[in-house]
Design a protein around this motif. Sequence first.
Motif, PDB file in Angstrom:
ATOM      1  N   ASN A  51       0.870  -1.175   0.000  1.00  0.00           N
ATOM      2  CA  ASN A  51       0.000   0.000   0.000  1.00  0.00           C
ATOM      3  C   ASN A  51       0.906   1.224   0.000  1.00  0.00           C
ATOM      4  O   ASN A  51       1.235   1.765   1.053  1.00  0.00           O
ATOM      5  CB  ASN A  51      -0.914   0.010   1.222  1.00  0.00           C
ATOM      6  N   MET A 103       0.694   4.515   2.110  1.00  0.00           N
ATOM      7  CA  MET A 103       1.106   4.612   3.506  1.00  0.00           C
ATOM      8  C   MET A 103       2.600   4.872   3.640  1.00  0.00           C
ATOM      9  O   MET A 103       3.139   4.821   4.738  1.00  0.00           O
ATOM     10  CB  MET A 103       0.729   3.325   4.243  1.00  0.00           C
ATOM     11  N   LEU A 150       4.194   7.139   6.428  1.00  0.00           N
ATOM     12  CA  LEU A 150       4.145   6.784   7.844  1.00  0.00           C
ATOM     13  C   LEU A 150       5.530   6.543   8.422  1.00  0.00           C
ATOM     14  O   LEU A 150       5.790   6.858   9.588  1.00  0.00           O
ATOM     15  CB  LEU A 150       3.266   5.546   8.046  1.00  0.00           C
ATOM     16  N   TRP A 159       3.125  12.361  13.349  1.00  0.00           N
ATOM     17  CA  TRP A 159       1.777  12.176  12.831  1.00  0.00           C
ATOM     18  C   TRP A 159       0.725  12.403  13.906  1.00  0.00           C
ATOM     19  O   TRP A 159      -0.400  12.848  13.594  1.00  0.00           O
ATOM     20  CB  TRP A 159       1.642  10.784  12.212  1.00  0.00           C
ATOM     21  N   PRO A 181      -1.578   9.544   6.453  1.00  0.00           N
ATOM     22  CA  PRO A 181      -1.950   8.581   5.406  1.00  0.00           C
ATOM     23  C   PRO A 181      -2.819   7.478   5.996  1.00  0.00           C
ATOM     24  O   PRO A 181      -2.497   6.911   7.039  1.00  0.00           O
ATOM     25  CB  PRO A 181      -0.601   8.035   4.932  1.00  0.00           C
ATOM     26  N   GLY A 220      -4.960   3.893   6.062  1.00  0.00           N
ATOM     27  CA  GLY A 220      -4.828   2.516   5.608  1.00  0.00           C
ATOM     28  C   GLY A 220      -4.582   1.611   6.795  1.00  0.00           C
ATOM     29  O   GLY A 220      -4.232   2.085   7.885  1.00  0.00           O
ATOM     30  N   HIS A 221      -4.792   0.342   6.622  1.00  0.00           N
ATOM     31  CA  HIS A 221      -4.569  -0.632   7.691  1.00  0.00           C
ATOM     32  C   HIS A 221      -3.644  -1.709   7.175  1.00  0.00           C
ATOM     33  O   HIS A 221      -3.980  -2.436   6.226  1.00  0.00           O
ATOM     34  CB  HIS A 221      -5.884  -1.247   8.156  1.00  0.00           C
TER      35      HIS A 221
END
Length: 372
Positions: free
Chosen positions: A168, A171, A174, A201, A212, A214-215
């Motif tokens: 992904n 992300m 991060l 963050w 950002p 997302g998991h």
Amino acid sequence: MTTEHAVRESWYDRADREASGMEAVMVAGETPAPEMAARAALVALHRSGHEPDDFGALLHSDSYHQGPDGWSAPHYVLRRTLARPITALEVRLGCLGMIASLEMAAHRLIADRGKDAVLLTAGDNFSAPLVDRWRASRMFLLADGGAAAVVSRRGGFARVLAFGTVSNPGMEELHRGGEVLFPPGITVGRSLNFEERSDYWRRQWAEGNAPPMGHFGECVAEAAERTLAEAGISMEKVTRVCHTGFARGSLEAMFLDPLEIDADRGLWDFTRGVGHAGAADPFIGLEHLWTSGQVAPGDHVLLIGSAPGMEAGCAVVEIVAPYEPGSHGRGSHESESHESEGRESEGRELRSHEFQNENHEPGNHEPENGGR
């Protein structure tokens, strides 16, 4: 080195220790990372029974600096092991590097029939001055260690059935936080500290700027689902899972829960005394399961890891031979080698692997630099 010892020395916060569930971490002191990889490789080579001329490449993975800038750690490992004029590559995919190397090795063996084996190695030493292994992240404790595996088309102790990755890239930020790309942080004395980037963050979120989204667990679940389908088995048929050596909460959120398994099917009881040794983690775990007799022929094992990016990757292997101390080569497992000929998975078999931990079992051993 035990986490209790680290707490007594005020290196590790007691509250963080209790939350993490970690009991100990491997500490190598001043042993260079490529040296640990080379030592592991020598054991793997001995177990495999392969000769140096059988190899077409060496793939070396790492997560942190290996030695002098402008120098090649892979060729150091090559000189210490095979000592042959073959290619030696560095695979920088963070903690997913060795699983990615396994896939690259399989592709090479399928495409190039001139050589029968590829050597995989990994090594990291986080005892460097600009790293605080105890506070760099609450998700894990940075451990020192090396690993090696021989990937062979002739046969081995585990047959590689499938592998796959899911990323992904949305992300990506991060793990960058607010840090500038140039000049690189290490060149201006900035430490490796994931908590500082997480704090960035948190501040952005408090100011109304969403990080950002997302998991990562979704990447893990999708990678596992795809790879298991390619291997032709379900998660219920997986005997054990070799995962990254995260602290308990992070391990559950990022791996165990997405895979819908409990800690007993993973390696928590083992990894809580080892720590997170970068790309070596899944192979350290597989070596432990195999040599301790916790997996037997016919068992399926899922190797899974993660990398900044964000990316999750895994491999499914079937154990085809028991561990026999002192034995090596085709003489001890020749039947498995013949049975594998003509299979679609030909050229994608692990011969052996080992991690450098003979003198660094979890305990109260204190290295010269205090493990900092």
